[in-house]
Scaffold this active site. Structure first.
Site, PDB file in Angstrom:
ATOM      1  N   TYR A 182     -72.707 -58.170  14.294  1.00 37.57           N
ATOM      2  CA  TYR A 182     -72.348 -57.823  12.787  1.00 37.57           C
ATOM      3  C   TYR A 182     -71.807 -56.317  12.934  1.00 37.57           C
ATOM      4  O   TYR A 182     -70.836 -55.867  12.128  1.00 37.57           O
ATOM      5  CB  TYR A 182     -73.713 -57.845  11.990  1.00 37.57           C
TER       6      TYR A 182
ATOM      7  N   LYS B 177     -78.657 -55.847  27.085  1.00 38.09           N
ATOM      8  CA  LYS B 177     -79.312 -57.133  27.054  1.00 38.09           C
ATOM      9  C   LYS B 177     -79.439 -57.531  28.278  1.00 38.09           C
ATOM     10  O   LYS B 177     -80.252 -57.025  29.182  1.00 38.09           O
ATOM     11  CB  LYS B 177     -78.168 -57.965  26.279  1.00 38.09           C
TER      12      LYS B 177
ATOM     13  N   ARG C 190     -69.233 -35.842  32.234  1.00 42.34           N
ATOM     14  CA  ARG C 190     -68.630 -36.768  31.118  1.00 42.34           C
ATOM     15  C   ARG C 190     -67.338 -37.313  31.614  1.00 42.34           C
ATOM     16  O   ARG C 190     -67.213 -38.532  31.028  1.00 42.34           O
ATOM     17  CB  ARG C 190     -68.564 -35.856  29.762  1.00 42.34           C
TER      18      ARG C 190
ATOM     19  N   ASP D  99     -66.353 -60.492  24.154  1.00 41.23           N
ATOM     20  CA  ASP D  99     -67.577 -60.153  24.066  1.00 41.23           C
ATOM     21  C   ASP D  99     -68.572 -61.248  24.991  1.00 41.23           C
ATOM     22  O   ASP D  99     -68.770 -62.381  24.475  1.00 41.23           O
ATOM     23  CB  ASP D  99     -68.109 -59.731  22.826  1.00 41.23           C
TER      24      ASP D  99
HETATM   25  C1  LIG Z   1     -76.375 -55.850  21.143  1.00 37.86           C
HETATM   26  C2  LIG Z   1     -74.992 -56.414  21.006  1.00 37.86           C
HETATM   27  C3  LIG Z   1     -73.629 -55.580  20.926  1.00 37.86           C
HETATM   28  C4  LIG Z   1     -73.931 -54.217  20.751  1.00 37.86           C
HETATM   29  O1  LIG Z   1     -74.547 -53.635  21.828  1.00 37.86           O
HETATM   30  P1  LIG Z   1     -75.368 -52.187  21.620  1.00 37.86           P
HETATM   31  O2  LIG Z   1     -75.833 -52.112  23.156  1.00 37.86           O
HETATM   32  O3  LIG Z   1     -76.674 -52.533  20.864  1.00 37.86           O
HETATM   33  O4  LIG Z   1     -74.550 -51.116  21.233  1.00 37.86           O
HETATM   34  C5  LIG Z   1     -72.591 -56.175  20.891  1.00 37.86           C
HETATM   35  N1  LIG Z   1     -72.417 -57.778  21.035  1.00 37.86           N
HETATM   36  C6  LIG Z   1     -73.397 -58.522  21.073  1.00 37.86           C
HETATM   37  C7  LIG Z   1     -73.118 -59.877  21.227  1.00 37.86           C
HETATM   38  C8  LIG Z   1     -74.636 -58.010  21.265  1.00 37.86           C
HETATM   39  O5  LIG Z   1     -75.732 -58.905  21.179  1.00 37.86           O
END
Ligand SMILES: *Cc1c(COP(=O)(O)O)cnc(C)c1O
Length: 373
Positions: free
Chosen positions: A101, A197, A48, A172
């Protein structure tokens, strides 16, 4: 070293023990301690805290985002949460009005318990952020391109405004990826990714990351939050994300090329009211995007003429595009975003979001053409 080379090699040292070129996956939860002082004998103690597979991934994450240090997490939201848990209680945070969101849900449902206040601001207007800054603002959280309206934020200008208020800028960068945009080079302090992603890239692993301009107290606090709150990635997931990073630059070229073709097709279609893609010269953020991104990415959204019913009808007719949420995989996805976001959604009901995959672009265009008929 250039981006492509860093993406292929960073964290990829040949394994000392075996000479293996592909990195090993260390599943061990615990690591031998030294006989003399009882401390960690080779830098690792308990899974961890840190572990060898995660350490390789973090080396790569820092290298590709031009960061001094990076932290890997179990999901994008685990990364967001750890960073927000690092904001001193009593602080104010500025969030984007159009952004992922679940970040807004985190703010509404958890910020009050953590003693944080926040405002949602349209960040494509830098002066709106300037007006929202308060004496206790410690962080500005932006997203460019944003989800799902594909708004573009002037990262350099936003960093200047944020810093003059004594706050940090967090970006982000999930949609753009470091292959196309590196916010730290533009002035941001922390870059966040949902590695679920494009970095993972194959719709088969969940992960998140934070990359820090400096290994400063924000880095230390986020690492502490990860260790104690426990949003750690498994070694196998760390390995899959590292594997995805290897081909990121090559994949992004095709995502961008295909997206350009699809966006141009949609823009001319009479059943389409608007296309939100920063690569189109009609996009209000096109010039800023062209300045701060090397290409415009594989994400877009469009509004069909008519309302919710018509949008659902179009999504219901695609054969190549799969109806699903998420993005950044090899397969193209179509999503009625308002349905995915649920009752607190701010997304227009006639909007469909596309994640453009690696198929032949003409198959994608033909699929959308027959769905829009
Ligand atoms: C999917 C996503 C997140 C959150 O990520 P997770 O891996 O689903 O927790 C945050 N910001 C953006 C722009 C995303 O597409």
């Amino acid at each position: 070293m250039r981006f492509e080379t860093k993406a292929v090699h960073s964290g990829g040292q040949v394994d000392e023990g075996s000479g293996a070129v592909a990195p090993p996956i260390h599943l061990s939860t615990t690591f031998e301690r030294s006989a003399s002082d009882g401390g960690p004998s080779r830098g690792f103690s308990y899974i961890r805290d840190s572990n060898p597979t995660q350490a390789r991934l973090e080396e790569a994450l820092a290298a590709i985002d031009s960061a001094e240090g990076a932290l890997a997490f179990a999901s994008g939201m685990a990364a967001v949460s750890a960073l927000m848990q690092s904001v001193p209680s009593g602080s104010h945070v500025v969030l984007a009005d159009d952004g992922y969101y679940a970040v807004r849900v985190l703010a509404s449902d958890f910020f009050p318990r953590w003693g944080l206040s926040y405002d949602l601001v349209p960040m494509e207007t830098t002066s709106a952020v300037q007006r929202a800054l308060l004496p206790n603002t410690r962080a500005v959280w932006c997203e460019s391109p944003s989800n799902p309206l594909m708004k573009i934020v002037d990262l350099r200008a936003l960093a200047a405004v944020t810093h003059s208020a004594g706050a940090i800028l967090i970006a982000d960068n999930t949609f753009a990826t470091p292959a196309l945009q590196r916010p730290i080079e533009l002035g941001a302090d922390v870059v966040m990714h949902s590695t679920t992603k494009y970095l993972g890239g194959h719709s088969d692993v969940q992960g998140g990351s934070l990359a820090f301009r400096a290994r400063n107290d924000w880095y230390e606090r986020a690492e502490h939050a990860r260790t104690i709150a426990g949003g750690v990635a498994s070694p196998f997931n760390s390995w899959l994300v590292l594997r995805g990073i290897r081909s990121l630059a090559a994949r992004m070229r095709v995502h961008c090329e295909n997206a350009r073709i699809v966006a141009r097709f949609l823009e001319k279609h009479r059943g389409v009211e608007a296309v939100h893609y920063p690569g189109l010269s009609s996009h209000p953020g096109h010039e800023i995007a062209a300045r701060q991104m090397s290409d415009f990415g594989g994400m877009m959204s469009f509004r069909v003429k008519g309302g919710r019913e018509e949008a659902l009808r179009v999504a219901g007719r695609t054969r190549v595009f799969v109806r699903a949420t998420s993005l950044g995989g090899t397969e193209s996805l179509i999503e009625h975003r308002a349905s995915s976001e649920g009752p607190t959604s701010r997304t227009p009901e006639n909007l469909l979001r596309l994640s453009i995959g690696l198929e032949h672009p003409e198959d994608l265009v033909e699929d959308l053409a027959q769905a829009l008929e």
